[in-house]
Design an enzyme around this catalytic site. Structure first.
Site: not given
Lengths: 136, 136, 136, 136, 136, 136
Positions: B41, B126, B33, B39, B14, B79-80
């Site tokens: 998480h 996060e 950010c 980047h 994100h 996810d991913h």
């Protein structure tokens, strides 16, 4: 010989793919990890250095010095970055954790040796279930 | 009233930014950010549902059913993935963990109620230092 | 040489005892772990394999392949089972974590070698305070 | 050869300093860790012993015996104590984690060998980011 | 209403005792925690603030601002310090985690409100087994 | 009002089933958790009590007293036991974590009130992904 382990963290985006492979081939080999729009992780990095406990101060190496070496040579370049696009020491490499561990080893070996210790191990935890260790 | 907490995980990319702000303004408010190259998480999601322990089987809700609801409505979509570009329930929203918690609440509320329980809390971790909780 | 560590979990019942010992003798040697009505644990299994990072895809071994090998050869046989009564690779052995580590090594060695990597270590965490490592 | 790891914890106060150095010199080398009014940690100690899994009971060493050896020789002397002032095996040494690991090795080596196993590693986690390992 | 939880850590020495009690009485009530030569802990502090997710940036509160408030008002005053002797906001109080939580609440309430959020909870983990929560 | 949380652990065997249901019906509702040969877990129990921080000693309740109450009324009866067969406070109940939390609440309520505090919450973590909370 004493081993000192320093833990640091960074959050980064990446995808696994080869430019010379088709999207299909990338998907076949790397699965969801090849998503063209990227995904990311909170990586945990553990750097192990070894040496004698110095007689005058009793440390293998001052942890603040080690922390600074890791911050400057690794974290500052990779944290909140895209590993494929923005990290100089990963340019031209597939962004697997294996290649990341080797590249971080190469970044840290000399600065640590300059301080009189030896680099022993790079461990990277990509997720709580998947980790890589590299001993040079 | 009993509370059942199910923990799931997803890894995603994100960035935090507003399209109607300049890069400078985004950088000023969101710092690193807002990196344009993304980047990511390893997010930890904890879903709390509440209800009575049913007399016939002693559960608030079968954890396999809860797991399946979370998988289908959240994990399979995020996810991913890239939260800004690919996740339908985050379209048009700034990709903060706050907004993510609210959006996941909205995804899960009805499917959980259909099973006779109530959604009580969405918690998202996060990083190991930053978490969000939302109670509706 | 690179080391890849995969973490899996299973929950199982067991007791420590020898059939050729009296209940008293079992109690004396194994303490509360010999309780005839069983007890159980959430075991954490870490499997370390080693090899070169392959030039074409950059992995020691695809983690999905490793995960599948562990699932089929270990988790499917032991999760939510009674180690003494139901797990073929533990038949006739005292159900210590030591013996479990050796048995899991024997289950995983060949399937991992078939994939071109080498099994390096089996680590089992029985409780947060007690762990075993076996290197073959 | 099998490795058994036992985890124990202790909370203690310490400061890093040398009596033959000025306060300034201590501050320069040891930073905030040399605070004259002490500070403290929750130390995590992991003791690894190695040996064969005995044929009669299947253990490298009974974990209750190992626990008792660590309790009597280390925990009872250091838990809720001041490492610089009250711990006999640290007298005259700088209270670094490196020196602590060596001293605990020396305390545990003989009692563990008396039980037929060998001491393999002392690991001490001073904080979640800083750890030391010593293999003799 | 959204809840944001920030985790910080500090290492400090302390002892539990009352000056108007004899050493014997202190020992009787506080046990090994009253050791006159101090002991210490790695404290984990979790600060929960609550508020609306702001429309313009989507945060309850910028985590960097919250981090800075906690650093300046708490961590800078207590990390690597002696809680009984050196921490102004604990002067004259018994150094229990209960009193520490109340004192940290009082330190943080106003600076957090100045940023437009509300302080909701102070949680302190003294050891992995003992924690305190205070909600004002 | 201050909240004190004490964490304890126990390892136990159990199965989920109803005697008045066929094996098939049990399997259908409880899945692999109904395995007739049992399975087990390392349960983590967190007991939260609340009260005022006493003026004379600054505690809600002495943690050693709370620890002793939990040990005597819960851990001594359930650790290394079979929950279905050997735990008096679970007799006649389906061995779900929900029912376990309610039963432990009933065991601990009076002894804690006798010490002048109130029981606030029983949390049980059955696996790292599944937890239950009960507030009476």
């Amino acid at each position: 010989m004493i081993y000192l382990i320093r833990r640091e963290r960074f959050s980064a985006a990446h995808r696994m793919f080869r430019q010379d492979w088709s999207d299909e081939k990338n998907r076949e080999v790397f699965g969801k990890c090849s998503n063209p729009n990227w995904h990311g992780h909170n990586y945990i990095l553990r750097v192990t250095v070894k040496g004698e406990a110095a007689e005058d101060h009793g440390f293998v190496m001052n942890t603040n010095v080690l922390k600074k070496i890791i911050q400057e040579n690794v974290i500052a370049k990779i944290d909140h970055r895209n590993i494929n696009l923005e990290v100089d020491f990963m340019k031209g490499k597939i962004a697997t954790t294996e290649n990341l561990a080797i590249a971080i080893w190469n970044e840290l070996k000399q600065p640590i040796e300059k301080e009189g210790a030896q680099l022993h191990c790079i461990q990277i935890e990509e997720t709580e279930n998947n980790s890589i260790e590299y001993y040079g």
